[in-house]
Motif scaffolding. Structure first.
Motif, PDB file in Angstrom:
ATOM      1  N   ASP A 146      10.281  11.353   7.257  1.00  0.00           N
ATOM      2  CA  ASP A 146      11.168  10.939   6.165  1.00  0.00           C
ATOM      3  C   ASP A 146      10.635   9.715   5.429  1.00  0.00           C
ATOM      4  OD1 ASP A 146      11.486   9.089   8.135  1.00  0.00           O
ATOM      5  OD2 ASP A 146      13.672   8.992   7.995  1.00  0.00           O
ATOM      6  N   SER A 147       9.349   9.443   5.602  1.00  0.00           N
ATOM      7  CA  SER A 147       8.771   8.298   4.891  1.00  0.00           C
ATOM      8  C   SER A 147       8.813   8.533   3.394  1.00  0.00           C
ATOM      9  CB  SER A 147       7.320   8.107   5.340  1.00  0.00           C
ATOM     10  OG  SER A 147       6.611   7.379   4.365  1.00  0.00           O
ATOM     11  N   PRO A 148       9.051   7.463   2.631  1.00  0.00           N
ATOM     12  CA  PRO A 148       9.045   7.624   1.169  1.00  0.00           C
ATOM     13  C   PRO A 148       7.634   7.729   0.602  1.00  0.00           C
ATOM     14  CG  PRO A 148       9.408   5.332   1.752  1.00  0.00           C
ATOM     15  CD  PRO A 148       9.352   6.090   3.054  1.00  0.00           C
ATOM     16  N   GLY A 149       6.615   7.576   1.451  1.00  0.00           N
ATOM     17  CA  GLY A 149       5.249   7.638   0.926  1.00  0.00           C
ATOM     18  C   GLY A 149       4.657   6.263   0.716  1.00  0.00           C
ATOM     19  N   TYR A 150       5.377   5.240   1.123  1.00  0.00           N
ATOM     20  CA  TYR A 150       4.861   3.875   1.019  1.00  0.00           C
ATOM     21  C   TYR A 150       5.518   3.048   2.096  1.00  0.00           C
ATOM     22  CZ  TYR A 150       9.174   3.883  -1.805  1.00  0.00           C
ATOM     23  OH  TYR A 150      10.449   4.078  -2.260  1.00  0.00           O
ATOM     24  N   LEU A 151       4.831   1.977   2.465  1.00  0.00           N
ATOM     25  CA  LEU A 151       5.458   0.967   3.320  1.00  0.00           C
ATOM     26  C   LEU A 151       6.279   0.039   2.445  1.00  0.00           C
ATOM     27  CD1 LEU A 151       2.377   0.028   5.547  1.00  0.00           C
ATOM     28  CD2 LEU A 151       4.295   1.535   6.158  1.00  0.00           C
ATOM     29  N   ARG A 152       7.393  -0.417   2.983  1.00  0.00           N
ATOM     30  CA  ARG A 152       8.163  -1.447   2.274  1.00  0.00           C
ATOM     31  C   ARG A 152       7.810  -2.807   2.880  1.00  0.00           C
ATOM     32  NH1 ARG A 152      12.083   2.280   3.479  1.00  0.00           N
ATOM     33  NH2 ARG A 152      12.710   3.674   1.789  1.00  0.00           N
ATOM     34  N   ILE A 153       7.109  -3.601   2.087  1.00  0.00           N
ATOM     35  CA  ILE A 153       6.717  -4.944   2.517  1.00  0.00           C
ATOM     36  C   ILE A 153       7.549  -5.945   1.728  1.00  0.00           C
ATOM     37  CG2 ILE A 153       4.824  -6.586   2.762  1.00  0.00           C
ATOM     38  CD1 ILE A 153       2.881  -4.237   2.779  1.00  0.00           C
ATOM     39  N   ALA A 154       8.359  -6.699   2.436  1.00  0.00           N
ATOM     40  CA  ALA A 154       9.241  -7.678   1.786  1.00  0.00           C
ATOM     41  C   ALA A 154       8.547  -9.033   1.826  1.00  0.00           C
ATOM     42  CB  ALA A 154      10.583  -7.722   2.497  1.00  0.00           C
ATOM     43  N   ILE A 157      12.729  -1.782   6.132  1.00  0.00           N
ATOM     44  CA  ILE A 157      11.674  -2.748   5.821  1.00  0.00           C
ATOM     45  C   ILE A 157      10.598  -2.665   6.906  1.00  0.00           C
ATOM     46  CG2 ILE A 157      11.121  -5.181   5.414  1.00  0.00           C
ATOM     47  CD1 ILE A 157      12.972  -3.822   3.317  1.00  0.00           C
ATOM     48  N   ASP A 158       9.385  -2.307   6.524  1.00  0.00           N
ATOM     49  CA  ASP A 158       8.300  -2.158   7.481  1.00  0.00           C
ATOM     50  C   ASP A 158       7.709  -3.506   7.872  1.00  0.00           C
ATOM     51  OD1 ASP A 158       7.838   0.909   7.596  1.00  0.00           O
ATOM     52  OD2 ASP A 158       8.051   0.439   5.466  1.00  0.00           O
ATOM     53  N   GLN A 159       7.536  -4.386   6.896  1.00  0.00           N
ATOM     54  CA  GLN A 159       6.889  -5.667   7.160  1.00  0.00           C
ATOM     55  C   GLN A 159       7.595  -6.769   6.370  1.00  0.00           C
ATOM     56  OE1 GLN A 159       2.611  -5.467   6.437  1.00  0.00           O
ATOM     57  NE2 GLN A 159       2.543  -3.299   7.018  1.00  0.00           N
ATOM     58  N   GLN A 160       7.629  -7.937   6.966  1.00  0.00           N
ATOM     59  CA  GLN A 160       8.120  -9.127   6.260  1.00  0.00           C
ATOM     60  C   GLN A 160       6.988 -10.145   6.134  1.00  0.00           C
ATOM     61  OE1 GLN A 160      11.483 -11.061   8.121  1.00  0.00           O
ATOM     62  NE2 GLN A 160      12.985  -9.727   7.109  1.00  0.00           N
TER      63      GLN A 160
END
Lengths: 346, 346
Positions: A4-12, A78-81
């Motif tokens: 179910d990944s959107p195709g990108y990592l979410r890096i905040a 959120i994958d990374q902060q």
């Protein structure tokens, strides 16, 4: 990536923490009257004492660099902060204590990043009020602690980074090619008056005015002519300077031509050129498609990246809103992931 | 309309003049040290004394309400000007002298409008420092002089219109259904410090901060709940508040909920709703398609109208740039003509 990944990592990229020791020191300074900065008293006098839901939640979440933070990240995808010591960080202390507090915060944050590789990254806190030690701490952060940039919370005791006394700090950041996140702070003493009187000194307006002015001061003072390799990251989609971009160019040229101010001199480029050359912006606190798309138009898609501003704006719906930005998949991946990877060298 | 007509009249809505008597009075106050407002000293201390090309041209053009102005309008295709006394108008004087100077300026402007019907319209200058006489002058302007609105140049001696002392002024404007142009001024004393130090207190940045703050103060103080029929016009495309609109709504609600400030109370609507209900904006000093189109998106096409800011920004290329906005003919006519006709009842 999961199915179910959107195709990108979410890096905040503008996420905050605070060691309990620093919150305790701030509280003690407020209680004893040892600090008279009006913005600090307004902001942290409230957040460290109020029993309302928002300040309680913030105090609890700020000090956590472990399970609670990771659970909050998981809950909002959120994958990374990219984490930094919350404002005003060490900048409110005297120089010696500030330098010590910066080191303490950096040690704690580095330890957390080591415990959670691939999830947490850190920025180096510094006390610019001792420029030489701040420059050394930037080097320790980049070389020894694995940090990805530097955090500076706008004014330091009413002084701005265009003051040549701070040049050793900018020189170190440029030499190490490590970006400086120019983070909001409450307005300095000479700026806060009619904002404070109206309850507008904080996140609703004062942060943006203070930080936008700081960035503009650096530009017109020629900081980026002196340090052309200096890379700055700015929140709130550039603190409204993209909105003013054309006017800044016109009025800067007109004012220089009129010789109104000795301190306003010709620059190598237009003010807006520095925004497009030395500055990257994040969406912290601006999870709103019209302003995001406008800023991308003005600065370019490679200059705008995602931030949540955890825990201050821990709002799942804002992540969704940005997932739904009208962007092609490659542009959305740049926005959420690869711009941050490039700017911070993750 | 002539054969080469673009299909609309160009009505410029933030255009300035100054009676020689007022420029002379300002110069005398500056020379004698009778005025210590730091923004006024910075701005008019320069414009009234410098021999550079820009201030010389401004001094000459400001005082003309006849042939030279009309020739400049013809040369740039401006059919009509909505004219107001230049900032800070009467607001820098004491109350008595301010009221007298407002009346003097209004009499001169009304005479010029009578001489050039269909070309020149006027706004009523007032001295808000005497709210009762200011209210009477608003009535005289609307009923006897044929003026189309009121001009107020942001702060009056460091005070803002959300102060209840000024309510008689707003009450009169609402009762007469005459719009108030909240025009830029240099920042008030409590706001100007770090802008002045960097040469940024004027048109390049300080005007926008001062005036945006003023509008926001009026909104959060509940002025538009008290005077729901009050109509405001603001330059610079809304002084960046459209850029901040979503954040203002979020942070206002969060701050009210947290009970941080006694003076920040729940409003009948969100801050951005008042922007879309009580406020119209002009493009003065912002002849730049990206910001114009963004602001139209946020506020609606019926809220954004053309201004040149003559003589401060007398630039033919900026008229052309706005002729070329990517708008359908009806929208462009609204932008240049019919929005202004409706707002000012021309």
């Amino acid at each position: 990536m999961p199915a179910d990944s959107p195709g990108y990592l979410r890096i905040a990229t503008e996420e905050a923490f605070a060691p309990p020791e620093i919150l305790a020191a701030w509280r003690e300074m407020l209680d004893s009257g040892a600090v008279d900065d009006p913005g600090f008293r307004s902001l942290w006098g409230f957040y460290l004492s109020s029993d309302a839901e928002r300040p309680r939640s913030l105090r609890e979440r700020l000090v956590d660099l472990g399970e609670r933070r990771l659970a909050d990240m998981d809950a909002t995808g959120i994958d990374q902060q990219v984490i930094s010591l919350t404002a005003p960080g060490p900048q409110i202390f005297d120089a010696d204590r500030g330098s010590a507090m910066a080191a303490l915060a950096n040690d704690q944050l580095a330890e957390a990043c080591r415990r959670h590789p691939g999830r947490l990254h850190g920025l180096t806190a510094i006390a610019p009020q001792d420029p030489k030690r701040a420059a050394e701490e930037i080097e320790r952060g980049a070389r020894s602690l694995g940090f990805k940039g530097v955090i500076i919370n706008s004014h330091t005791r009413d002084e701005y980074l265009d003051d040549p006394k701070f040049w050793p700090v900018l020189e170190a950041a440029e030499a190490l090619d490590t970006p400086v996140y120019l983070h909001p702070n409450t307005p300095s003493r000479g700026l806060i008056g009619p904002m404070l009187a109206a309850g507008l000194d904080g996140a609703i307006f004062g942060f943006g005015v203070e930080t936008g002015l700081h960035l503009l001061r650096m530009i017109v003072a020629g900081v980026f002519d002196r340090f052309p390799g200096l890379r700055l990251v700015v929140g709130h989609l550039g603190e409204a300077l993209p909105f003013w971009a054309a006017r800044l160019d016109y009025m800067h040229a007109a004012t220089v031509r009129s010789r109104r101010y000795p301190q306003l001199r010709e620059l190598q480029a237009r003010p807006s050129d520095y925004l497009r050359r030395n500055v990257w912006v994040t969406t912290s606190g601006m999870a709103w498609a019209p302003a995001i798309m406008f800023t991308r138009d003005v600065l370019g898609g490679d200059r705008v990246m995602y931030a949540m501003d955890y825990p201050y704006q821990y709002v799942a719906a804002e992540v969704t809103a940005q997932d739904e930005l009208p962007l092609a998949p490659a542009d959305k991946k740049a926005f959420f992931q690869t711009n941050a990877e490039r700017v911070f060298r993750l």
